[in-house]
Motif scaffolding. Structure first.
Motif, PDB file in Angstrom:
ATOM      1  N   ASN A  85      30.328  11.881 -35.904  1.00 34.85           N
ATOM      2  CA  ASN A  85      30.602  12.189 -34.495  1.00 34.85           C
ATOM      3  C   ASN A  85      29.832  11.255 -33.556  1.00 34.85           C
ATOM      4  OD1 ASN A  85      32.349  14.265 -35.160  1.00 34.85           O
ATOM      5  ND2 ASN A  85      30.776  15.843 -35.057  1.00 34.85           N
ATOM      6  N   GLU A  86      28.618  10.905 -33.943  1.00 38.02           N
ATOM      7  CA  GLU A  86      27.833   9.977 -33.118  1.00 38.02           C
ATOM      8  C   GLU A  86      28.500   8.616 -33.057  1.00 38.02           C
ATOM      9  OE1 GLU A  86      23.683   7.531 -33.650  1.00 38.02           O
ATOM     10  OE2 GLU A  86      23.646   9.673 -34.141  1.00 38.02           O
ATOM     11  N   ALA A  87      28.957   8.126 -34.204  1.00 39.53           N
ATOM     12  CA  ALA A  87      29.634   6.829 -34.234  1.00 39.53           C
ATOM     13  C   ALA A  87      30.907   6.862 -33.395  1.00 39.53           C
ATOM     14  CB  ALA A  87      29.954   6.433 -35.673  1.00 39.53           C
ATOM     15  N   ALA A  88      31.668   7.964 -33.520  1.00 42.99           N
ATOM     16  CA  ALA A  88      32.911   8.089 -32.752  1.00 42.99           C
ATOM     17  C   ALA A  88      32.630   8.139 -31.259  1.00 42.99           C
ATOM     18  CB  ALA A  88      33.664   9.334 -33.195  1.00 42.99           C
ATOM     19  N   TYR A 414      25.255  -7.076 -40.384  1.00 45.32           N
ATOM     20  CA  TYR A 414      25.841  -6.096 -39.469  1.00 45.32           C
ATOM     21  C   TYR A 414      24.808  -5.014 -39.159  1.00 45.32           C
ATOM     22  CZ  TYR A 414      29.399  -3.096 -37.355  1.00 45.32           C
ATOM     23  OH  TYR A 414      30.138  -2.337 -36.483  1.00 45.32           O
ATOM     24  N   HIS A 415      24.702  -4.655 -37.882  1.00 41.43           N
ATOM     25  CA  HIS A 415      23.668  -3.700 -37.486  1.00 41.43           C
ATOM     26  C   HIS A 415      24.127  -2.268 -37.705  1.00 41.43           C
ATOM     27  CE1 HIS A 415      20.455  -1.726 -35.326  1.00 41.43           C
ATOM     28  NE2 HIS A 415      21.356  -1.074 -34.616  1.00 41.43           N
ATOM     29  N   PHE A 416      23.329  -1.524 -38.468  1.00 43.38           N
ATOM     30  CA  PHE A 416      23.517  -0.091 -38.640  1.00 43.38           C
ATOM     31  C   PHE A 416      22.264   0.615 -38.148  1.00 43.38           C
ATOM     32  CE2 PHE A 416      26.072  -1.956 -42.102  1.00 43.38           C
ATOM     33  CZ  PHE A 416      27.306  -1.365 -41.844  1.00 43.38           C
ATOM     34  N   GLU A 422      19.860   3.684 -44.228  1.00 43.89           N
ATOM     35  CA  GLU A 422      19.099   4.237 -45.347  1.00 43.89           C
ATOM     36  C   GLU A 422      19.958   5.070 -46.293  1.00 43.89           C
ATOM     37  OE1 GLU A 422      17.530   8.342 -43.133  1.00 43.89           O
ATOM     38  OE2 GLU A 422      16.162   6.657 -43.444  1.00 43.89           O
ATOM     39  N   ARG A 423      21.200   5.332 -45.905  1.00 44.94           N
ATOM     40  CA  ARG A 423      22.082   6.126 -46.752  1.00 44.94           C
ATOM     41  C   ARG A 423      22.891   5.239 -47.683  1.00 44.94           C
ATOM     42  NH1 ARG A 423      22.838  11.469 -44.851  1.00 44.94           N
ATOM     43  NH2 ARG A 423      23.851  11.740 -46.872  1.00 44.94           N
ATOM     44  N   ALA A 424      23.694   5.854 -48.535  1.00 45.94           N
ATOM     45  CA  ALA A 424      24.524   5.112 -49.483  1.00 45.94           C
ATOM     46  C   ALA A 424      25.576   4.274 -48.737  1.00 45.94           C
ATOM     47  CB  ALA A 424      25.196   6.080 -50.449  1.00 45.94           C
ATOM     48  N   ARG A 425      26.195   3.367 -49.463  1.00 54.19           N
ATOM     49  CA  ARG A 425      27.116   2.397 -48.865  1.00 54.19           C
ATOM     50  C   ARG A 425      28.286   3.073 -48.155  1.00 54.19           C
ATOM     51  NH1 ARG A 425      31.742  -0.861 -50.479  1.00 54.19           N
ATOM     52  NH2 ARG A 425      31.635  -2.905 -49.461  1.00 54.19           N
ATOM     53  N   GLN A 428      27.733   3.528 -44.519  1.00 58.98           N
ATOM     54  CA  GLN A 428      27.881   2.280 -43.769  1.00 58.98           C
ATOM     55  C   GLN A 428      29.355   1.915 -43.611  1.00 58.98           C
ATOM     56  OE1 GLN A 428      25.278  -0.340 -46.057  1.00 58.98           O
ATOM     57  NE2 GLN A 428      23.837   1.381 -46.154  1.00 58.98           N
ATOM     58  N   LEU A 429      30.145   2.153 -44.654  1.00 61.85           N
ATOM     59  CA  LEU A 429      31.589   1.927 -44.546  1.00 61.85           C
ATOM     60  C   LEU A 429      32.202   2.818 -43.468  1.00 61.85           C
ATOM     61  CD1 LEU A 429      32.526   1.743 -48.333  1.00 61.85           C
ATOM     62  CD2 LEU A 429      32.910  -0.092 -46.672  1.00 61.85           C
ATOM     63  N   ALA A 430      31.804   4.085 -43.449  1.00 69.09           N
ATOM     64  CA  ALA A 430      32.350   5.017 -42.463  1.00 69.09           C
ATOM     65  C   ALA A 430      31.988   4.586 -41.051  1.00 69.09           C
ATOM     66  CB  ALA A 430      31.836   6.435 -42.742  1.00 69.09           C
ATOM     67  N   TRP A 431      30.724   4.205 -40.847  1.00 66.68           N
ATOM     68  CA  TRP A 431      30.272   3.751 -39.532  1.00 66.68           C
ATOM     69  C   TRP A 431      31.051   2.508 -39.099  1.00 66.68           C
ATOM     70  CZ3 TRP A 431      26.535   5.950 -36.329  1.00 66.68           C
ATOM     71  CH2 TRP A 431      26.132   5.182 -35.230  1.00 66.68           C
ATOM     72  N   PHE A 432      31.214   1.588 -40.029  1.00 66.65           N
ATOM     73  CA  PHE A 432      31.911   0.324 -39.747  1.00 66.65           C
ATOM     74  C   PHE A 432      33.371   0.579 -39.378  1.00 66.65           C
ATOM     75  CE2 PHE A 432      34.302  -3.439 -41.192  1.00 66.65           C
ATOM     76  CZ  PHE A 432      33.649  -4.434 -40.487  1.00 66.65           C
ATOM     77  N   LEU A 433      34.049   1.455 -40.116  1.00 72.31           N
ATOM     78  CA  LEU A 433      35.457   1.734 -39.825  1.00 72.31           C
ATOM     79  C   LEU A 433      35.639   2.351 -38.445  1.00 72.31           C
ATOM     80  CD1 LEU A 433      36.170   1.004 -42.763  1.00 72.31           C
ATOM     81  CD2 LEU A 433      37.658   3.014 -42.798  1.00 72.31           C
ATOM     82  N   ILE A 434      34.715   3.207 -38.073  1.00 74.36           N
ATOM     83  CA  ILE A 434      34.816   3.825 -36.752  1.00 74.36           C
ATOM     84  C   ILE A 434      34.592   2.790 -35.656  1.00 74.36           C
ATOM     85  CG2 ILE A 434      33.736   5.470 -35.164  1.00 74.36           C
ATOM     86  CD1 ILE A 434      33.104   7.205 -37.642  1.00 74.36           C
ATOM     87  N   LYS A 435      33.536   2.017 -35.794  1.00 72.07           N
ATOM     88  CA  LYS A 435      33.134   1.086 -34.730  1.00 72.07           C
ATOM     89  C   LYS A 435      34.079  -0.111 -34.610  1.00 72.07           C
ATOM     90  CE  LYS A 435      29.349   1.177 -32.974  1.00 72.07           C
ATOM     91  NZ  LYS A 435      28.875   1.643 -31.649  1.00 72.07           N
ATOM     92  N   GLU A 436      34.569  -0.607 -35.744  1.00 80.22           N
ATOM     93  CA  GLU A 436      35.358  -1.849 -35.723  1.00 80.22           C
ATOM     94  C   GLU A 436      36.868  -1.614 -35.790  1.00 80.22           C
ATOM     95  OE1 GLU A 436      33.795  -4.587 -35.026  1.00 80.22           O
ATOM     96  OE2 GLU A 436      31.879  -3.532 -35.141  1.00 80.22           O
ATOM     97  N   LEU A 437      37.298  -0.556 -36.471  1.00 75.55           N
ATOM     98  CA  LEU A 437      38.725  -0.308 -36.624  1.00 75.55           C
ATOM     99  C   LEU A 437      39.209   0.888 -35.815  1.00 75.55           C
ATOM    100  CD1 LEU A 437      38.107  -2.186 -39.102  1.00 75.55           C
ATOM    101  CD2 LEU A 437      39.890  -0.957 -40.315  1.00 75.55           C
ATOM    102  N   GLY A 438      38.299   1.811 -35.482  1.00 79.64           N
ATOM    103  CA  GLY A 438      38.697   2.993 -34.734  1.00 79.64           C
ATOM    104  C   GLY A 438      39.327   4.073 -35.582  1.00 79.64           C
ATOM    105  N   VAL A 439      38.875   4.218 -36.832  1.00 81.42           N
ATOM    106  CA  VAL A 439      39.348   5.284 -37.714  1.00 81.42           C
ATOM    107  C   VAL A 439      38.144   5.987 -38.308  1.00 81.42           C
ATOM    108  CG1 VAL A 439      40.671   5.887 -39.768  1.00 81.42           C
ATOM    109  CG2 VAL A 439      41.459   4.035 -38.284  1.00 81.42           C
ATOM    110  N   ALA A 440      38.092   7.292 -38.156  1.00 76.85           N
ATOM    111  CA  ALA A 440      36.977   8.079 -38.687  1.00 76.85           C
ATOM    112  C   ALA A 440      37.360   8.683 -40.032  1.00 76.85           C
ATOM    113  CB  ALA A 440      36.586   9.187 -37.714  1.00 76.85           C
ATOM    114  N   ALA A 441      36.485   8.507 -41.016  1.00 77.29           N
ATOM    115  CA  ALA A 441      36.637   9.113 -42.338  1.00 77.29           C
ATOM    116  C   ALA A 441      35.284   9.670 -42.761  1.00 77.29           C
ATOM    117  CB  ALA A 441      37.144   8.078 -43.344  1.00 77.29           C
TER     118      ALA A 441
END
Length: 485
Positions: A85-88, A414-416, A422-425, A428-441
């Motif tokens: 939710n924070e990333a979104a 890439y900045h996280f 500190e969490r599993a990959r 980071q994938l979820a954060w990246f998809l939200i910030k760069e593609l606009g899809v939350a998973a």
């Protein structure tokens, strides 16, 4: 089931018959007063200074110690929902349109005949007052009629069904009914995260057994049945303290429907060791392969099984919070006693609407239609992964799909934020998809222990219970993943 639990809850069950408005108000008032008192301590100290030095010292000591929450409601890190939710929110603030395929809420309304039933129930006086603690009789009768054919016996609506405030509260009631402090409960990972907090609230100790992903999951699309439970690992987790096993089929997040032979292996261990089974079957109307209810395997298994159901999942109304437990009377009466003390009774008009929903669903062909529509959404959405050459777990039930993104390369440097880095990959994938593609998973390692999270760190979970146009828009955004492969 266990004498200690039975002895503890029998007085609650007896009192529940006579519980009414006064007893409920006492609990509510006490809770409100305590909360207000704790919240206002600082204000009292500030505006009403102590009159004696002793009082002042006590006030200063209290302030220096601070008010500490109980460990059961504190965590060491942000949970997955806060992170996503924070990333979104950040992406939205930057002007990005974010499509939420993370949480499993429906993107559309319940069917019209269920909505109409809810609207009409609101006009009826008795539907706006307390329901019986066990649930409205009409709903229990409707559930008996709907589920008796699947259980191969007539379910007694008076003693074998209790209505709860959503499936989650039903499971909490089951844990509270039979788990004493120090008792062990076996949970398979990945797990629905509420299992863990509910068990710990009851004082239980969670023992984890993994469902192992397919060996070729990084390179090939595999059926959900390829996620395997080792029966040897399951047996090894059983001790003389084991009181309950939690099974989820169809499974969230995998989409696995446990086969009859898998369930028979689990059930035999439980029968041999007198272990209760809590079978979470909230997706029981959304299966795309043969589905076995563990309680139907034998009378011995039926005697130790509590089955969990959800109107929210059945009728696309997760916000209604109408669930139920089904089991033998000697199990349900104690679950009902705990439920009575947790929330007294559940929301009345929506119970009535759910009852009408079950009464009319079969004649309207709703269950077959619902299953066909969800499977079609799943197939249509998964086309994008086939286009991209990204493997996924093909679900056998439910409305989630796990996609393996090991081929996606996150940009170097890439900045996280720290709590993501500190969490599993998968975080980071979820954060990246939200910030760069606009899809939350949802990153599924949230549903793992640290010991086994490596098995899921390349997966993300997507919910397809959305309008078709939303899924198409999400697919268009996801096609940009080609830039990072």
């Amino acid at each position: 089931m266990r004498p200690a639990a039975a002895a503890l809850l029998t007085p609650l069950l007896r009192r529940s018959v006579y519980s009414g408005r006064n007893s409920t108000n006492i609990v509510t008032t006490t809770t409100t007063t305590t909360t207000t008192l704790r919240a206002s301590t600082a204000s009292i100290t500030q505006f009403n200074p102590p009159h004696s030095s002793a009082q002042q010292k006590r006030a200063m000591a209290s302030t220096s110690r601070g008010i500490k929450p109980a460990r059961r409601v504190t965590g060491q890190r942000k949970d997955v929902w806060s992170t996503v939710n924070e990333a979104a929110a950040e992406a939205a603030a930057e002007g990005k349109d974010v499509i939420n395929l993370g949480q499993g809420f429906f993107g559309y309304n319940p069917p019209a005949f269920v909505l109409d039933a809810a609207k009409q129930a609101l006009d009826r006086v008795e539907c706006n007052q307390y329901s019986p603690t066990q649930g409205r009789l009409r709903l229990r009768q409707a559930l008996s009629k709907a589920y008796s054919p699947y259980f191969n016996r007539t379910l007694d609506p008076a003693s074998e069904i209790v209505i709860t405030s959503g499936a989650n509260e039903g499971m909490l009631s089951a844990f509270m009914a039979f788990i004493e402090p120090g008792d062990e409960v076996i949970v398979m990972e990945p797990f629905f995260d509420q299992y863990i907090s509910n068990i710990e609230m009851a004082g239980g100790v969670v023992k984890y057994v993994p469902l192992h992903p397919p060996a070729k999951g990084d390179t090939q699309t595999c059926p959900a049945s390829d996620w395997k439970l080792s029966l040897d690992e399951f047996k090894a987790a059983v001790t003389d303290k084991t009181r309950m096993v939690v099974i989820n089929t169809p499974h969230n997040p995998i989409g696995k429907v446990f086969s009859k032979s898998e369930l028979e292996g689990i059930a035999q261990v439980c029968v041999d060791n007198n272990i209760l089974i809590l079978s979470d079957e909230v997706y029981d109307r959304l299966f795309y392969t043969p589905f076995t209810r563990i309680a139907t395997l034998s009378e011995a298994v039926n005697n130790i099984t509590i089955t969990v159901g959800s109107a929210g999942k059945n009728f696309y109304c997760t916000g209604w919070r109408v669930g139920w437990l089904i089991g033998k009377p000697e199990l349900i009466k104690y679950c009902g006693a705990a439920h009575t003390r947790i929330c007294f009774s559940s929301v009345s008009p929506l119970q009535e609407a759910a009852a009408i929903g079950f009464e009319e669903a079969d004649e309207r062909g709703f269950w077959d239609q619902s299953k066909a529509e969800m499977r079609a959404k799943m197939d249509k959405f998964n086309e994008v992964w086939d286009e991209l050459g990204l493997p996924y777990t093909d679900p056998e039930g439910g409305y989630f799909v796990l996609v393996n993104l090991s081929k996606v390369k996150l940009p170097e440097g890439y900045h996280f934020p720290a709590h993501v880095a500190e969490r599993a990959r998968d975080f980071q994938l979820a954060w990246f998809l939200i910030k760069e593609l606009g899809v939350a998973a949802i990153p599924p390692t949230e549903f793992y222990t640290a010991k086994n999270e490596k098995e899921a760190e390349n997966y993300l979970r997507f919910a397809v219970c959305k309008d078709d146009q939303v899924l198409e828009a999400a697919k268009e955004k996801l096609r940009r993943l080609r830039e990072f492969m």
